[in-house]
Write a protein that holds these residues in place. Structure first.
Motif, PDB file in Angstrom:
ATOM      1  N   THR A   1     -36.582  86.448  58.638  1.00 40.59           N
ATOM      2  CA  THR A   1     -36.075  85.109  58.372  1.00 40.59           C
ATOM      3  C   THR A   1     -34.574  85.043  58.622  1.00 40.59           C
ATOM      4  O   THR A   1     -33.817  85.891  58.146  1.00 40.59           O
ATOM      5  N   ALA A   2     -34.142  84.024  59.348  1.00 41.53           N
ATOM      6  CA  ALA A   2     -32.719  83.879  59.656  1.00 41.53           C
ATOM      7  C   ALA A   2     -31.967  83.354  58.446  1.00 41.53           C
ATOM      8  O   ALA A   2     -32.540  82.744  57.538  1.00 41.53           O
ATOM      9  N   ASP A   3     -30.641  83.626  58.431  1.00 44.69           N
ATOM     10  CA  ASP A   3     -29.741  83.008  57.461  1.00 44.69           C
ATOM     11  C   ASP A   3     -29.596  81.557  57.901  1.00 44.69           C
ATOM     12  O   ASP A   3     -28.798  81.224  58.775  1.00 44.69           O
ATOM     13  N   ARG A   4     -30.383  80.682  57.293  1.00 49.90           N
ATOM     14  CA  ARG A   4     -30.472  79.302  57.778  1.00 49.90           C
ATOM     15  C   ARG A   4     -29.136  78.578  57.725  1.00 49.90           C
ATOM     16  O   ARG A   4     -28.792  77.822  58.630  1.00 49.90           O
ATOM     17  N   ASP A   5     -28.366  78.807  56.648  1.00 47.09           N
ATOM     18  CA  ASP A   5     -27.084  78.126  56.522  1.00 47.09           C
ATOM     19  C   ASP A   5     -26.151  78.500  57.673  1.00 47.09           C
ATOM     20  O   ASP A   5     -25.513  77.639  58.277  1.00 47.09           O
ATOM     21  N   LEU A   6     -26.069  79.805  57.980  1.00 45.40           N
ATOM     22  CA  LEU A   6     -25.176  80.246  59.048  1.00 45.40           C
ATOM     23  C   LEU A   6     -25.666  79.743  60.402  1.00 45.40           C
ATOM     24  O   LEU A   6     -24.870  79.305  61.242  1.00 45.40           O
ATOM     25  N   ALA A   7     -26.965  79.790  60.637  1.00 46.29           N
ATOM     26  CA  ALA A   7     -27.519  79.284  61.895  1.00 46.29           C
ATOM     27  C   ALA A   7     -27.265  77.788  62.035  1.00 46.29           C
ATOM     28  O   ALA A   7     -26.899  77.304  63.112  1.00 46.29           O
ATOM     29  N   ASP A   8     -27.435  77.046  60.940  1.00 49.51           N
ATOM     30  CA  ASP A   8     -27.182  75.609  60.983  1.00 49.51           C
ATOM     31  C   ASP A   8     -25.706  75.308  61.200  1.00 49.51           C
ATOM     32  O   ASP A   8     -25.356  74.337  61.881  1.00 49.51           O
ATOM     33  N   ASP A   9     -24.817  76.127  60.607  1.00 50.86           N
ATOM     34  CA  ASP A   9     -23.386  75.936  60.841  1.00 50.86           C
ATOM     35  C   ASP A   9     -23.049  76.117  62.313  1.00 50.86           C
ATOM     36  O   ASP A   9     -22.248  75.361  62.883  1.00 50.86           O
ATOM     37  N   ALA A  10     -23.641  77.130  62.946  1.00 51.11           N
ATOM     38  CA  ALA A  10     -23.386  77.367  64.364  1.00 51.11           C
ATOM     39  C   ALA A  10     -23.893  76.200  65.211  1.00 51.11           C
ATOM     40  O   ALA A  10     -23.202  75.739  66.133  1.00 51.11           O
ATOM     41  N   LEU A  11     -25.083  75.720  64.893  1.00 49.69           N
ATOM     42  CA  LEU A  11     -25.636  74.598  65.639  1.00 49.69           C
ATOM     43  C   LEU A  11     -24.791  73.343  65.424  1.00 49.69           C
ATOM     44  O   LEU A  11     -24.543  72.573  66.367  1.00 49.69           O
ATOM     45  N   TRP A  12     -24.317  73.149  64.197  1.00 53.78           N
ATOM     46  CA  TRP A  12     -23.452  72.016  63.888  1.00 53.78           C
ATOM     47  C   TRP A  12     -22.165  72.082  64.706  1.00 53.78           C
ATOM     48  O   TRP A  12     -21.730  71.087  65.292  1.00 53.78           O
ATOM     49  N   LEU A  13     -21.549  73.275  64.781  1.00 54.84           N
ATOM     50  CA  LEU A  13     -20.330  73.422  65.563  1.00 54.84           C
ATOM     51  C   LEU A  13     -20.584  73.154  67.045  1.00 54.84           C
ATOM     52  O   LEU A  13     -19.764  72.529  67.725  1.00 54.84           O
ATOM     53  N   ALA A  14     -21.708  73.631  67.551  1.00 53.52           N
ATOM     54  CA  ALA A  14     -22.044  73.373  68.954  1.00 53.52           C
ATOM     55  C   ALA A  14     -22.156  71.868  69.205  1.00 53.52           C
ATOM     56  O   ALA A  14     -21.719  71.366  70.259  1.00 53.52           O
TER      57      ALA A  14
ATOM     58  N   PRO B   1     -11.532  89.233  68.783  1.00 52.00           N
ATOM     59  CA  PRO B   1     -12.824  88.562  68.595  1.00 52.00           C
ATOM     60  C   PRO B   1     -13.293  88.563  67.143  1.00 52.00           C
ATOM     61  O   PRO B   1     -13.825  87.545  66.662  1.00 52.00           O
ATOM     62  N   ASP B   2     -13.124  89.688  66.421  1.00 51.15           N
ATOM     63  CA  ASP B   2     -13.526  89.738  65.018  1.00 51.15           C
ATOM     64  C   ASP B   2     -12.733  88.745  64.188  1.00 51.15           C
ATOM     65  O   ASP B   2     -13.278  88.081  63.290  1.00 51.15           O
ATOM     66  N   ALA B   3     -11.433  88.638  64.471  1.00 49.33           N
ATOM     67  CA  ALA B   3     -10.582  87.703  63.732  1.00 49.33           C
ATOM     68  C   ALA B   3     -10.946  86.259  64.065  1.00 49.33           C
ATOM     69  O   ALA B   3     -10.950  85.390  63.184  1.00 49.33           O
ATOM     70  N   GLN B   4     -11.248  85.989  65.332  1.00 47.03           N
ATOM     71  CA  GLN B   4     -11.655  84.641  65.728  1.00 47.03           C
ATOM     72  C   GLN B   4     -12.883  84.192  64.941  1.00 47.03           C
ATOM     73  O   GLN B   4     -12.929  83.069  64.408  1.00 47.03           O
ATOM     74  N   LEU B   5     -13.875  85.074  64.863  1.00 50.15           N
ATOM     75  CA  LEU B   5     -15.109  84.721  64.173  1.00 50.15           C
ATOM     76  C   LEU B   5     -14.872  84.521  62.684  1.00 50.15           C
ATOM     77  O   LEU B   5     -15.315  83.532  62.100  1.00 50.15           O
ATOM     78  N   ALA B   6     -14.158  85.455  62.055  1.00 52.48           N
ATOM     79  CA  ALA B   6     -13.917  85.360  60.612  1.00 52.48           C
ATOM     80  C   ALA B   6     -13.119  84.114  60.269  1.00 52.48           C
ATOM     81  O   ALA B   6     -13.432  83.397  59.296  1.00 52.48           O
ATOM     82  N   LEU B   7     -12.071  83.827  61.053  1.00 52.91           N
ATOM     83  CA  LEU B   7     -11.233  82.665  60.760  1.00 52.91           C
ATOM     84  C   LEU B   7     -11.989  81.364  60.988  1.00 52.91           C
ATOM     85  O   LEU B   7     -11.815  80.396  60.236  1.00 52.91           O
ATOM     86  N   THR B   8     -12.824  81.312  62.014  1.00 53.33           N
ATOM     87  CA  THR B   8     -13.635  80.123  62.253  1.00 53.33           C
ATOM     88  C   THR B   8     -14.592  79.873  61.091  1.00 53.33           C
ATOM     89  O   THR B   8     -14.736  78.738  60.617  1.00 53.33           O
ATOM     90  N   LEU B   9     -15.243  80.925  60.641  1.00 52.75           N
ATOM     91  CA  LEU B   9     -16.173  80.777  59.518  1.00 52.75           C
ATOM     92  C   LEU B   9     -15.452  80.306  58.263  1.00 52.75           C
ATOM     93  O   LEU B   9     -16.003  79.528  57.481  1.00 52.75           O
ATOM     94  N   ARG B  10     -14.208  80.764  58.056  1.00 47.78           N
ATOM     95  CA  ARG B  10     -13.459  80.365  56.870  1.00 47.78           C
ATOM     96  C   ARG B  10     -12.877  78.959  57.017  1.00 47.78           C
ATOM     97  O   ARG B  10     -13.122  78.071  56.205  1.00 47.78           O
ATOM     98  N   ALA B  11     -12.066  78.750  58.057  1.00 51.47           N
ATOM     99  CA  ALA B  11     -11.287  77.519  58.156  1.00 51.47           C
ATOM    100  C   ALA B  11     -12.115  76.321  58.600  1.00 51.47           C
ATOM    101  O   ALA B  11     -11.877  75.197  58.151  1.00 51.47           O
ATOM    102  N   VAL B  12     -13.089  76.524  59.472  1.00 52.85           N
ATOM    103  CA  VAL B  12     -13.860  75.402  60.016  1.00 52.85           C
ATOM    104  C   VAL B  12     -15.137  75.163  59.229  1.00 52.85           C
ATOM    105  O   VAL B  12     -15.513  74.020  58.960  1.00 52.85           O
ATOM    106  N   CYS B  13     -15.818  76.254  58.833  1.00 55.11           N
ATOM    107  CA  CYS B  13     -17.102  76.120  58.137  1.00 55.11           C
ATOM    108  C   CYS B  13     -16.977  76.216  56.623  1.00 55.11           C
ATOM    109  O   CYS B  13     -17.906  75.843  55.909  1.00 55.11           O
ATOM    110  N   GLY B  14     -15.849  76.750  56.124  1.00 58.37           N
ATOM    111  CA  GLY B  14     -15.651  76.816  54.682  1.00 58.37           C
ATOM    112  C   GLY B  14     -16.387  77.931  53.981  1.00 58.37           C
ATOM    113  O   GLY B  14     -16.564  77.881  52.764  1.00 58.37           O
ATOM    114  N   LEU B  15     -16.812  78.966  54.716  1.00 57.41           N
ATOM    115  CA  LEU B  15     -17.502  80.084  54.074  1.00 57.41           C
ATOM    116  C   LEU B  15     -16.500  80.925  53.277  1.00 57.41           C
ATOM    117  O   LEU B  15     -15.336  81.043  53.646  1.00 57.41           O
TER     118      LEU B  15
END
Length: 421
Positions: free
Chosen positions: A218-231, A135-149
């Motif tokens: 206050t939320a990390d708006r960029d990360l929250a928006d990335d999650a909403l965008w992926l959804a 699960p940790d690898a899934q999240l990290a790789l998604t944030l890197r490869a799909v979201c570009g973080l």
């Protein structure tokens, strides 16, 4: 420095800031699509991701000095393609493949339809969330490869050391290559389990944006928006998957409440929020997504989570919330998700319907699994206070205070202890 020199310097700094801002937006919109297209082309996620990352670094330098190109997404695509070809040329084991790959058709973002654009990202997302990865690898790789973080951004978002994040990403990409994990949308028969992993990763990503250690409300708006965008990407690409619509509805309900949840850095609990501050347009979008899910007639846990959020959104205030309906929905949810956190949330609804004593018994039954979770102690403190046990409530609040690192939560708990409420 002369006035003309100062003016020129100021103009240059302004141009650089504007190009950096545009690059940030383009990366969010195009990064996952380009990585997905390159991976499909060369069959190697590692090379594709590194090629796009190098293209972003090149854009940072080039656009500052020469200005933003007319087609920023196309510029990134072309630069990444050249970088990938350079990497292939340097690796002799890809020499034969390079001959076959010479001169593919250009991939221009402006020419890609919305559905095709989503489809290019979705196989990559399913690959990053393959069950063979942790699960940790899934999240990290998604944030890197799909979201570009970047690695530092992922480390901040997941509260992990940068070295640990870097290792997770490297190992995950190696595992994908060594095990031959396909980057594709699963067939319908195998999709439910795989889709649930994808939706869980997106949900975790959204949760990670909130209540950062040492931060305010206050939320990390960029990360929250990335999650909403992926959804939204998943829901648009798989319109007949009810659970994808359910997760989208859930995140939109949560995002709609954000203006009232964090006010001047302070955390405001749901029951005390000014509901006039909720985003009416997002609430309407959430209800529409939930209705789309219902029409498919395949219930699941994300739809039930969203239905519970809808009950809160439909009420004028906490007092008029249909708590019996909320409790009934939690009872249905237990058929799909018996996690201790779901059972804890159900206990909150149970207190409103059956009273604090019965709810406390349910909460205490979770002690073995949730004793290290600050919200278990916070919920327990509230129930103890309602039962006229202030000393026990104070002790539970102190445990909650010890277990949370978020400053806004700590201030809220301290205020509650001071007020005895």
């Amino acid at each position: 420095m002369s006035a003309p020199d100062a003016a020129a310097r100021g103009s240059g700094e302004h141009r650089a800031a504007a190009s950096d801002l545009l690059l940030t937006r383009v990366v969010r919109e195009e990064y996952g699509r380009i990585v997905g297209a390159l991976t499909a082309w060369i069959g190697n996620l590692d090379i594709a991701e590194e090629a796009v990352a190098e293209a972003v670094e090149e854009a940072l330098r080039e656009w500052r000095s020469r200005g933003v190109p007319p087609n920023p997404g196309g510029w990134l695509t072309q630069a990444a393609r050249h970088n990938a070809l350079d990497r292939l040329r340097r690796e002799t084991r890809y020499r034969d493949k390079l001959t076959l790959l010479a001169g593919p058709p250009e991939v221009e973002p402006a020419a890609v339809a919305a559905d095709a654009d989503a489809d290019e990202r979705l196989p990559l997302l399913f690959g990053c969330c393959h069950p063979a990865l942790s699960p940790d690898a899934q999240l990290a790789l998604t944030l890197r490869a799909v979201c570009g973080l970047t690695t530092p951004q992922i480390a901040r978002a997941t509260f992990s050391p940068e070295a640990t994040v870097a290792q997770r990403i490297v190992r995950a990409k190696r595992k994908i290559g060594a095990a031959g994990i396909p980057l594709r949308i699963p067939e319908p028969a195998e999709r439910p389990e795989r889709l649930d992993i994808v939706l869980t990763v997106v949900s975790v990503m959204y949760s990670e944006a909130h209540l950062v250690a040492g931060g305010d409300a206050t939320a990390d708006r960029d990360l929250a928006d990335d999650a909403l965008w992926l959804a939204r990407v998943v829901a648009a690409a798989l319109p007949r998957e009810a659970e994808a619509q359910g997760l989208l509805a859930l995140l939109e309900f949560h995002r709609a409440r954000e203006p009232a949840r964090a006010v001047e850095g302070e955390l405001v609990l749901l029951g005390e929020q000014d509901r006039s501050r909720w985003d009416a347009a997002l609430l309407a979008d959430a209800r529409a997504a939930l209705e789309r899910a219902a029409r498919v007639r395949r219930p699941g846990r994300w739809q039930l989570h969203a239905a519970i959020a809808a009950c809160h959104a439909d009420a004028a205030d906490s007092a008029t919330t249909d708590w019996l309906q909320v409790l009934t929905l939690y009872d249905l949810l237990l058929r799909y998700d018996r996690s201790p956190v779901v059972r804890l949330n159900r206990a909150v609804a149970l207190a409103r319907v059956e009273g604090a004593a019965e709810a406390l018994a349910e909460v205490d039954a979770l002690a073995d699994r949730l004793a290290g979770y600050h919200l278990w102690h916070a919920v327990r403190a509230q129930l103890l206070r309602e039962l006229g046990r202030p000393d026990d409530a104070l002790a539970a609040d102190l445990h909650a205070l010890e277990l949370t690192a978020n400053d806004a939560e700590r201030r809220l708990l301290a205020s509650r202890m001071a007020d005895g409420r």
